[in-house]
Design a protein around this motif. Structure first.
Motif, PDB file in Angstrom:
ATOM      1  N   ILE A 211       0.863  -1.181   0.000  1.00 14.63           N
ATOM      2  CA  ILE A 211       0.000   0.000   0.000  1.00 14.63           C
ATOM      3  C   ILE A 211       0.899   1.231   0.000  1.00 14.63           C
ATOM      4  N   GLY A 212       0.746   2.083  -0.987  1.00 20.09           N
ATOM      5  CA  GLY A 212       1.540   3.302  -1.067  1.00 20.09           C
ATOM      6  C   GLY A 212       0.748   4.496  -0.585  1.00 20.09           C
ATOM      7  N   LEU A 213       1.307   5.230   0.359  1.00 17.34           N
ATOM      8  CA  LEU A 213       0.701   6.473   0.843  1.00 17.34           C
ATOM      9  C   LEU A 213       1.540   7.617   0.298  1.00 17.34           C
ATOM     10  N   THR A 214       0.971   8.388  -0.628  1.00 17.69           N
ATOM     11  CA  THR A 214       1.748   9.384  -1.348  1.00 17.69           C
ATOM     12  C   THR A 214       0.856  10.562  -1.721  1.00 17.69           C
ATOM     13  N   ALA A 215       1.437  11.554  -2.400  1.00 14.98           N
ATOM     14  CA  ALA A 215       0.686  12.735  -2.848  1.00 14.98           C
ATOM     15  C   ALA A 215       0.666  12.727  -4.372  1.00 14.98           C
ATOM     16  N   LEU A 216      -0.448  12.347  -4.952  1.00 19.77           N
ATOM     17  CA  LEU A 216      -0.503  12.179  -6.405  1.00 19.77           C
ATOM     18  C   LEU A 216      -0.306  13.491  -7.162  1.00 19.77           C
ATOM     19  N   ASP A 217      -0.872  14.585  -6.664  1.00 18.47           N
ATOM     20  CA  ASP A 217      -0.693  15.867  -7.354  1.00 18.47           C
ATOM     21  C   ASP A 217       0.777  16.271  -7.401  1.00 18.47           C
ATOM     22  N   TYR A 218       1.510  15.872  -6.403  1.00 17.95           N
ATOM     23  CA  TYR A 218       2.937  16.185  -6.293  1.00 17.95           C
ATOM     24  C   TYR A 218       3.765  15.169  -7.083  1.00 17.95           C
ATOM     25  N   SER A 219       3.580  13.902  -6.749  1.00 15.74           N
ATOM     26  CA  SER A 219       4.413  12.844  -7.315  1.00 15.74           C
ATOM     27  C   SER A 219       4.281  12.737  -8.830  1.00 15.74           C
ATOM     28  N   SER A 220       3.076  12.955  -9.336  1.00 20.41           N
ATOM     29  CA  SER A 220       2.850  12.799 -10.776  1.00 20.41           C
ATOM     30  C   SER A 220       3.608  13.826 -11.608  1.00 20.41           C
ATOM     31  N   LYS A 221       4.074  14.896 -10.978  1.00 21.44           N
ATOM     32  CA  LYS A 221       4.817  15.940 -11.691  1.00 21.44           C
ATOM     33  C   LYS A 221       6.329  15.783 -11.532  1.00 21.44           C
ATOM     34  N   LEU A 222       6.755  14.757 -10.813  1.00 23.88           N
ATOM     35  CA  LEU A 222       8.175  14.556 -10.546  1.00 23.88           C
ATOM     36  C   LEU A 222       8.719  13.388 -11.359  1.00 23.88           C
ATOM     37  N   GLN A 223      10.003  13.434 -11.615  1.00 21.55           N
ATOM     38  CA  GLN A 223      10.665  12.358 -12.346  1.00 21.55           C
ATOM     39  C   GLN A 223      11.248  11.355 -11.361  1.00 21.55           C
ATOM     40  N   SER A 224      11.028  10.092 -11.628  1.00 23.29           N
ATOM     41  CA  SER A 224      11.525   9.042 -10.744  1.00 23.29           C
ATOM     42  C   SER A 224      13.050   9.009 -10.728  1.00 23.29           C
TER      43      SER A 224
END
Length: 248
Positions: free
Chosen positions: A142-155
């Motif tokens: 289960i991943g607890l993350t911030a989609l609005d933030y993470s989706s704009k970042l490069q892995s």
């Protein structure tokens, strides 16, 4: 309106958005965790240094079954000349893979368990690698993350994927891009992050769902009481012994 009042207003809005976005995932997480505990599995909690693991572990009103997962590799070998040349201190994909593999090998994580991984950005190598390897061992992630933030970042992981792209279930804490919620003229950087509050609310909602489901099954989980009451420490020890015997 003062900034303190604005903060409360923004937090209320964030929690409402968290419920709107993530309640189905929270309910699903509660279902998976309850089923895991009823099978005598364990719920492990890993995060990248913020609120998640500290919030859930050994808390009054929390579950005895939550287990913190922490690992690191510390190497002390300072040399000013080599540091100036940029020699050493490299974290290669192979290093990440080996550290995570060793951590899981030496942990008490087993197939059928649940692993909650908290990372606001979701981009760094270790949470992503941990999710991938844990899934390979039969662990529900289960991943607890911030989609609005993470989706704009490069892995930064070798796969090019972020945490929300590799776990079995995503809980979005509804934090904004950059995390901070408030700004003020004359202050260069935004302040007062949202992710910690969002994570805590989401996870305690999961706990509520776990208790509800396990109680309905006739096997309520072992819940910790406050150690600050007159009989608190003795009761805590008894509770842990009770958990050891039951497994949930």
């Amino acid at each position: 309106m003062s900034l303190s009042q604005s903060y409360f207003e923004r937090i209320r809005a964030q929690i409402a958005e968290l419920e709107r976005r993530s309640l189905p995932a929270i309910e699903r997480a509660a279902e998976v965790c309850a089923e895991c505990l009823l099978r005598r599995g364990v719920i492990h909690v890993y995060d990248t240094g913020h609120l998640v693991s500290r919030e859930l572990i050994n808390r009054a009103g929390g579950l005895a079954a939550f287990s913190p997962l922490q690992f690191d590799l510390q190497v002390t070998n300072t040399n000013p000349y080599r540091e100036a040349q940029g020699v050493g201190a490299q974290t290669t994909p192979e290093t990440v893979r080996c550290i995570v593999q060793a951590a899981l090998d030496r942990s008490r994580v087993a197939s059928g368990d649940v692993l909650i991984i908290g990372s606001v950005s979701g981009k760094t190598p270790f949470p992503v690698e941990l999710a991938l390897q844990a899934k390979g061992r039969g662990v529900f992630t289960i991943g607890l993350t911030a989609l609005d933030y993470s989706s704009k970042l490069q892995s930064e992981h070798a796969s090019g994927k972020r945490l929300f792209e590799v776990v079995d279930l995503v809980i979005d804490n509804a934090a904004p891009y950059g995390d901070a919620m408030l700004s003020l003229e004359g202050v260069e950087t935004a302040f007062c992050p949202a992710s910690g509050i969002g994570a805590a609310v989401a996870l305690w909602a999961v706990v509520a769902g776990i208790v509800e489901r396990m109680a309905a099954a006739g096997s309520p989980p072992t819940i910790l009481a406050s150690i600050n009451r007159p009989d608190g420490m003795e009761r805590y020890k008894q509770t842990i012994e009770y958990y050891k015997q039951r497994g949930y």
